[in-house]
Design a protein around this motif. Structure first.
Motif, PDB file in Angstrom:
ATOM      1  N   LYS A  89      50.910  40.454  45.914  1.00  0.00           N
ATOM      2  CA  LYS A  89      51.485  39.335  45.169  1.00  0.00           C
ATOM      3  C   LYS A  89      50.414  38.367  44.664  1.00  0.00           C
ATOM      4  CE  LYS A  89      55.662  40.693  46.440  1.00  0.00           C
ATOM      5  NZ  LYS A  89      55.371  41.702  47.438  1.00  0.00           N
ATOM      6  N   HIS A  90      49.533  37.937  45.545  1.00  0.00           N
ATOM      7  CA  HIS A  90      48.590  36.878  45.186  1.00  0.00           C
ATOM      8  C   HIS A  90      47.499  37.437  44.259  1.00  0.00           C
ATOM      9  CE1 HIS A  90      45.675  33.630  45.626  1.00  0.00           C
ATOM     10  NE2 HIS A  90      46.688  32.896  46.072  1.00  0.00           N
ATOM     11  N   PRO A  91      47.105  36.680  43.224  1.00  0.00           N
ATOM     12  CA  PRO A  91      46.061  37.156  42.318  1.00  0.00           C
ATOM     13  C   PRO A  91      44.744  37.507  43.025  1.00  0.00           C
ATOM     14  CG  PRO A  91      47.205  35.308  41.319  1.00  0.00           C
ATOM     15  CD  PRO A  91      47.721  35.424  42.733  1.00  0.00           C
ATOM     16  N   TYR A  92      44.411  36.809  44.102  1.00  0.00           N
ATOM     17  CA  TYR A  92      43.188  37.149  44.817  1.00  0.00           C
ATOM     18  C   TYR A  92      43.337  38.489  45.531  1.00  0.00           C
ATOM     19  CZ  TYR A  92      39.121  36.760  47.879  1.00  0.00           C
ATOM     20  OH  TYR A  92      37.939  37.000  48.532  1.00  0.00           O
ATOM     21  N   GLY A 137      44.158  21.082  44.412  1.00  0.00           N
ATOM     22  CA  GLY A 137      45.292  21.985  44.211  1.00  0.00           C
ATOM     23  C   GLY A 137      45.073  23.319  44.895  1.00  0.00           C
ATOM     24  N   CYS A 138      45.335  24.381  44.161  1.00  0.00           N
ATOM     25  CA  CYS A 138      45.056  25.719  44.684  1.00  0.00           C
ATOM     26  C   CYS A 138      43.550  25.941  44.652  1.00  0.00           C
ATOM     27  CB  CYS A 138      45.771  26.772  43.838  1.00  0.00           C
ATOM     28  SG  CYS A 138      45.334  28.456  44.311  1.00  0.00           S
ATOM     29  N   LYS A 139      42.968  26.259  45.800  1.00  0.00           N
ATOM     30  CA  LYS A 139      41.514  26.438  45.868  1.00  0.00           C
ATOM     31  C   LYS A 139      41.018  27.588  45.000  1.00  0.00           C
ATOM     32  CE  LYS A 139      40.908  24.632  50.571  1.00  0.00           C
ATOM     33  NZ  LYS A 139      40.486  25.010  51.942  1.00  0.00           N
ATOM     34  N   PHE A 140      41.925  28.454  44.605  1.00  0.00           N
ATOM     35  CA  PHE A 140      41.537  29.632  43.824  1.00  0.00           C
ATOM     36  C   PHE A 140      41.627  29.362  42.318  1.00  0.00           C
ATOM     37  CE2 PHE A 140      42.647  34.146  42.424  1.00  0.00           C
ATOM     38  CZ  PHE A 140      41.359  34.631  42.572  1.00  0.00           C
ATOM     39  N   HIS A 141      42.073  28.182  41.914  1.00  0.00           N
ATOM     40  CA  HIS A 141      42.387  27.990  40.488  1.00  0.00           C
ATOM     41  C   HIS A 141      41.169  28.081  39.568  1.00  0.00           C
ATOM     42  CE1 HIS A 141      41.317  23.574  40.686  1.00  0.00           C
ATOM     43  NE2 HIS A 141      41.005  23.809  39.440  1.00  0.00           N
ATOM     44  N   THR A 142      39.958  27.823  40.096  1.00  0.00           N
ATOM     45  CA  THR A 142      38.774  27.883  39.228  1.00  0.00           C
ATOM     46  C   THR A 142      38.390  29.319  38.870  1.00  0.00           C
ATOM     47  OG1 THR A 142      37.345  27.819  41.181  1.00  0.00           O
ATOM     48  CG2 THR A 142      37.829  25.709  40.096  1.00  0.00           C
ATOM     49  N   ARG A 143      38.975  30.296  39.581  1.00  0.00           N
ATOM     50  CA  ARG A 143      38.633  31.698  39.324  1.00  0.00           C
ATOM     51  C   ARG A 143      39.850  32.570  39.031  1.00  0.00           C
ATOM     52  NH1 ARG A 143      35.355  34.112  43.876  1.00  0.00           N
ATOM     53  NH2 ARG A 143      34.335  35.251  42.219  1.00  0.00           N
ATOM     54  N   CYS A 144      41.023  31.969  39.097  1.00  0.00           N
ATOM     55  CA  CYS A 144      42.256  32.764  38.994  1.00  0.00           C
ATOM     56  C   CYS A 144      42.591  33.070  37.532  1.00  0.00           C
ATOM     57  CB  CYS A 144      43.405  31.993  39.629  1.00  0.00           C
ATOM     58  SG  CYS A 144      44.983  32.889  39.524  1.00  0.00           S
ATOM     59  N   PRO A 145      42.792  34.344  37.203  1.00  0.00           N
ATOM     60  CA  PRO A 145      43.146  34.699  35.819  1.00  0.00           C
ATOM     61  C   PRO A 145      44.569  34.271  35.446  1.00  0.00           C
ATOM     62  CG  PRO A 145      43.071  36.660  37.212  1.00  0.00           C
ATOM     63  CD  PRO A 145      42.600  35.519  38.051  1.00  0.00           C
ATOM     64  N   MET A 146      45.374  33.867  36.431  1.00  0.00           N
ATOM     65  CA  MET A 146      46.766  33.482  36.173  1.00  0.00           C
ATOM     66  C   MET A 146      46.970  31.969  36.289  1.00  0.00           C
ATOM     67  SD  MET A 146      47.978  36.510  35.766  1.00  0.00           S
ATOM     68  CE  MET A 146      49.739  36.332  35.824  1.00  0.00           C
ATOM     69  N   ALA A 147      45.906  31.200  36.427  1.00  0.00           N
ATOM     70  CA  ALA A 147      46.022  29.763  36.716  1.00  0.00           C
ATOM     71  C   ALA A 147      46.817  29.020  35.641  1.00  0.00           C
ATOM     72  CB  ALA A 147      44.638  29.150  36.859  1.00  0.00           C
ATOM     73  N   ALA A 187      51.152  32.165  49.155  1.00  0.00           N
ATOM     74  CA  ALA A 187      50.948  30.780  48.730  1.00  0.00           C
ATOM     75  C   ALA A 187      50.428  30.812  47.299  1.00  0.00           C
ATOM     76  CB  ALA A 187      49.950  30.076  49.654  1.00  0.00           C
ATOM     77  N   CYS A 188      51.358  30.711  46.354  1.00  0.00           N
ATOM     78  CA  CYS A 188      50.978  30.794  44.935  1.00  0.00           C
ATOM     79  C   CYS A 188      52.115  30.229  44.099  1.00  0.00           C
ATOM     80  CB  CYS A 188      50.702  32.250  44.562  1.00  0.00           C
ATOM     81  SG  CYS A 188      50.356  32.493  42.802  1.00  0.00           S
ATOM     82  N   HIS A 189      51.785  29.455  43.074  1.00  0.00           N
ATOM     83  CA  HIS A 189      52.809  28.855  42.217  1.00  0.00           C
ATOM     84  C   HIS A 189      53.523  29.875  41.339  1.00  0.00           C
ATOM     85  CE1 HIS A 189      52.022  24.806  43.432  1.00  0.00           C
ATOM     86  NE2 HIS A 189      50.752  24.851  43.057  1.00  0.00           N
ATOM     87  N   LEU A 190      53.052  31.098  41.295  1.00  0.00           N
ATOM     88  CA  LEU A 190      53.744  32.126  40.509  1.00  0.00           C
ATOM     89  C   LEU A 190      55.047  32.546  41.173  1.00  0.00           C
ATOM     90  CD1 LEU A 190      50.720  34.421  39.570  1.00  0.00           C
ATOM     91  CD2 LEU A 190      52.017  32.938  38.018  1.00  0.00           C
ATOM     92  N   TYR A 191      55.236  32.207  42.449  1.00  0.00           N
ATOM     93  CA  TYR A 191      56.430  32.656  43.195  1.00  0.00           C
ATOM     94  C   TYR A 191      57.273  31.478  43.642  1.00  0.00           C
ATOM     95  CZ  TYR A 191      53.781  36.899  43.094  1.00  0.00           C
ATOM     96  OH  TYR A 191      53.061  37.978  42.663  1.00  0.00           O
ATOM     97  N   ILE A 210      49.696  23.310  36.828  1.00  0.00           N
ATOM     98  CA  ILE A 210      50.112  22.820  38.148  1.00  0.00           C
ATOM     99  C   ILE A 210      49.122  23.239  39.241  1.00  0.00           C
ATOM    100  CG2 ILE A 210      51.576  24.834  38.637  1.00  0.00           C
ATOM    101  CD1 ILE A 210      53.479  22.956  40.106  1.00  0.00           C
ATOM    102  N   CYS A 211      48.432  24.350  39.020  1.00  0.00           N
ATOM    103  CA  CYS A 211      47.531  24.880  40.044  1.00  0.00           C
ATOM    104  C   CYS A 211      46.366  23.939  40.336  1.00  0.00           C
ATOM    105  CB  CYS A 211      47.001  26.235  39.614  1.00  0.00           C
ATOM    106  SG  CYS A 211      48.297  27.439  39.237  1.00  0.00           S
ATOM    107  N   GLN A 212      45.967  23.132  39.361  1.00  0.00           N
ATOM    108  CA  GLN A 212      44.864  22.188  39.561  1.00  0.00           C
ATOM    109  C   GLN A 212      45.307  20.972  40.364  1.00  0.00           C
ATOM    110  OE1 GLN A 212      42.995  21.116  35.842  1.00  0.00           O
ATOM    111  NE2 GLN A 212      43.495  23.109  34.965  1.00  0.00           N
TER     112      GLN A 212
HETATM  113  S1  SF4 Z   1      48.484  31.251  39.894  1.00  0.00           S
HETATM  114 FE1  SF4 Z   1      47.866  29.217  40.518  1.00  0.00          FE
HETATM  115  S2  SF4 Z   1      48.609  28.993  42.617  1.00  0.00           S
HETATM  116 FE2  SF4 Z   1      48.606  31.174  42.127  1.00  0.00          FE
HETATM  117  S3  SF4 Z   1      46.619  31.878  42.863  1.00  0.00           S
HETATM  118 FE3  SF4 Z   1      46.403  31.403  40.670  1.00  0.00          FE
HETATM  119  S4  SF4 Z   1      45.634  29.324  40.669  1.00  0.00           S
HETATM  120 FE4  SF4 Z   1      46.485  29.669  42.714  1.00  0.00          FE
END
Ligand code: SF4
Length: 115
Positions: A42-45, A80-90, A111-115, A93-95
């Protein structure tokens, strides 16, 4: 007996684990049983980690997800989401908002705003 096994190599984790927790910068981002995590991450990471596993057979290659940017300083993590600086789906709201861990219908937790 319970073992806690920590590795960056999910191909090894797959062979010895029943339940897998994926962490990024010290936070749990996904928890699932082994089959669910490998068949329907589920999670982009998690998806990026799985895409980096070398495949023995070229026809079974997954689409490689190459994360951009540097790993942030864990002592001064992004808002926000610690992964947002590298997430292709950011998303915007993630920031701002840290996503909370939630349980999905298949029993996995993410733990992701996509869900
Ligand atoms: S979509 Fe947003 S909340 Fe989900 S992992 Fe990416 S940056 Fe984080």
């Amino acid at each position: 007996m319970t073992y806690l096994f920590i590795s960056h190599d999910l191909s090894v984790v797959e062979h010895i684990s029943d339940t897998i927790t994926v962490m990024y910068l010290g936070n749990m981002v996904e928890i699932a049983d082994k089959r669910t995590l490998f068949n329907d991450p589920k999670h982009p990471y998690t998806k990026a980690l799985l895409s980096s596993i070398p495949q023995a057979y070229p026809k079974q290659q997954r689409e490689r997800i190459v994360l951009q940017g540097e790993i942030p300083n864990a002592a001064d993590p992004p808002s926000g989401c610690k992964f947002h600086t590298r997430c292709p789906m950011a998303m915007e709201i993630c920031q701002k908002e840290r996503p909370q861990m939630q349980t999905l219908k298949d029993g996995s937790r993410v733990a992701c705003h996509l869900y």
